[in-house]
Design a protein around this motif. Sequence first.
Motif, PDB file in Angstrom:
ATOM      1  N   ALA A   1       0.853  -1.192   0.000  1.00 44.62           N
ATOM      2  CA  ALA A   1       0.000   0.000   0.000  1.00 44.62           C
ATOM      3  C   ALA A   1       0.886   1.237   0.000  1.00 44.62           C
ATOM      4  O   ALA A   1       2.053   1.176   0.410  1.00 44.62           O
TER       5      ALA A   1
ATOM      6  N   LYS B   1       3.685   2.178   2.697  1.00 46.22           N
ATOM      7  CA  LYS B   1       3.891   1.019   3.571  1.00 46.22           C
ATOM      8  C   LYS B   1       4.849   0.028   2.923  1.00 46.22           C
ATOM      9  O   LYS B   1       5.083   0.055   1.715  1.00 46.22           O
TER      10      LYS B   1
ATOM     11  N   SER C   1      -4.501 -10.812   8.615  1.00 47.42           N
ATOM     12  CA  SER C   1      -5.440  -9.793   8.146  1.00 47.42           C
ATOM     13  C   SER C   1      -6.354 -10.279   7.022  1.00 47.42           C
ATOM     14  O   SER C   1      -7.384  -9.654   6.755  1.00 47.42           O
TER      15      SER C   1
ATOM     16  N   LYS D   1     -12.033  -4.991   1.882  1.00 43.88           N
ATOM     17  CA  LYS D   1     -12.109  -3.804   2.724  1.00 43.88           C
ATOM     18  C   LYS D   1     -11.243  -2.706   2.112  1.00 43.88           C
ATOM     19  O   LYS D   1     -10.284  -2.998   1.388  1.00 43.88           O
ATOM     20  N   PRO D   2     -11.532  -1.448   2.441  1.00 48.39           N
ATOM     21  CA  PRO D   2     -10.676  -0.359   1.925  1.00 48.39           C
ATOM     22  C   PRO D   2      -9.196  -0.570   2.267  1.00 48.39           C
ATOM     23  O   PRO D   2      -8.326  -0.213   1.460  1.00 48.39           O
ATOM     24  N   GLU D   3      -8.911  -1.168   3.401  1.00 51.48           N
ATOM     25  CA  GLU D   3      -7.510  -1.388   3.783  1.00 51.48           C
ATOM     26  C   GLU D   3      -6.828  -2.485   2.969  1.00 51.48           C
ATOM     27  O   GLU D   3      -5.621  -2.703   3.119  1.00 51.48           O
ATOM     28  N   ASP D   4      -7.566  -3.169   2.124  1.00 54.75           N
ATOM     29  CA  ASP D   4      -6.959  -4.124   1.195  1.00 54.75           C
ATOM     30  C   ASP D   4      -6.427  -3.434  -0.063  1.00 54.75           C
ATOM     31  O   ASP D   4      -5.772  -4.083  -0.892  1.00 54.75           O
ATOM     32  N   THR D   5      -6.686  -2.146  -0.195  1.00 57.16           N
ATOM     33  CA  THR D   5      -6.198  -1.400  -1.344  1.00 57.16           C
ATOM     34  C   THR D   5      -4.672  -1.406  -1.375  1.00 57.16           C
ATOM     35  O   THR D   5      -4.020  -1.039  -0.391  1.00 57.16           O
ATOM     36  N   ALA D   6      -4.117  -1.851  -2.488  1.00 54.92           N
ATOM     37  CA  ALA D   6      -2.663  -1.967  -2.617  1.00 54.92           C
ATOM     38  C   ALA D   6      -2.328  -2.453  -4.022  1.00 54.92           C
ATOM     39  O   ALA D   6      -3.222  -2.852  -4.786  1.00 54.92           O
TER      40      ALA D   6
ATOM     41  N   THR E   1      -8.073  -1.653  -5.862  1.00 58.95           N
ATOM     42  CA  THR E   1      -8.608  -0.512  -5.141  1.00 58.95           C
ATOM     43  C   THR E   1      -9.992  -0.855  -4.623  1.00 58.95           C
ATOM     44  O   THR E   1     -10.867  -1.249  -5.404  1.00 58.95           O
TER      45      THR E   1
ATOM     46  N   SER F   1     -13.066   0.763  -2.847  1.00 57.65           N
ATOM     47  CA  SER F   1     -13.616   2.068  -2.539  1.00 57.65           C
ATOM     48  C   SER F   1     -15.060   2.154  -3.010  1.00 57.65           C
ATOM     49  O   SER F   1     -15.429   1.548  -4.019  1.00 57.65           O
TER      50      SER F   1
END
Length: 114
Positions: free
Chosen positions: A38, A41, A60, A84-89, A111, A113
Amino acid sequence: QVQLVESGGGLVQPGGSLRLSCAASGSIFVIFGWYRQAPGKQRELVGDITDVGSTNYADSVKGRFTISRDNAKNTVYLQMNSLKPEDTAVYYCYARTFLRSDYWGQGTQVTVSS
């Protein structure tokens, strides 16, 4: 010449699903894996699968993501559910040969979103 070609990334809404594919050529691979990075990160392991089908996942993604492989096609898949949005990468395919040489794909953007 070893090549790893990924496909299947894109934009998806939270709760949706995507399936990534990685077609490998040029060698016989013992381990396939998926990593992601991401913005801002470090690259992290999502999960991997051995030549006999043993899998390992990051905490996760456990219960949401599934790695599988088709040895006849030298292809590995990452099924991603309940995104989930936090899987965006950017997701990278990884492969290790019997001689312990490591190879990477070019990466595919995922993405999540609304």
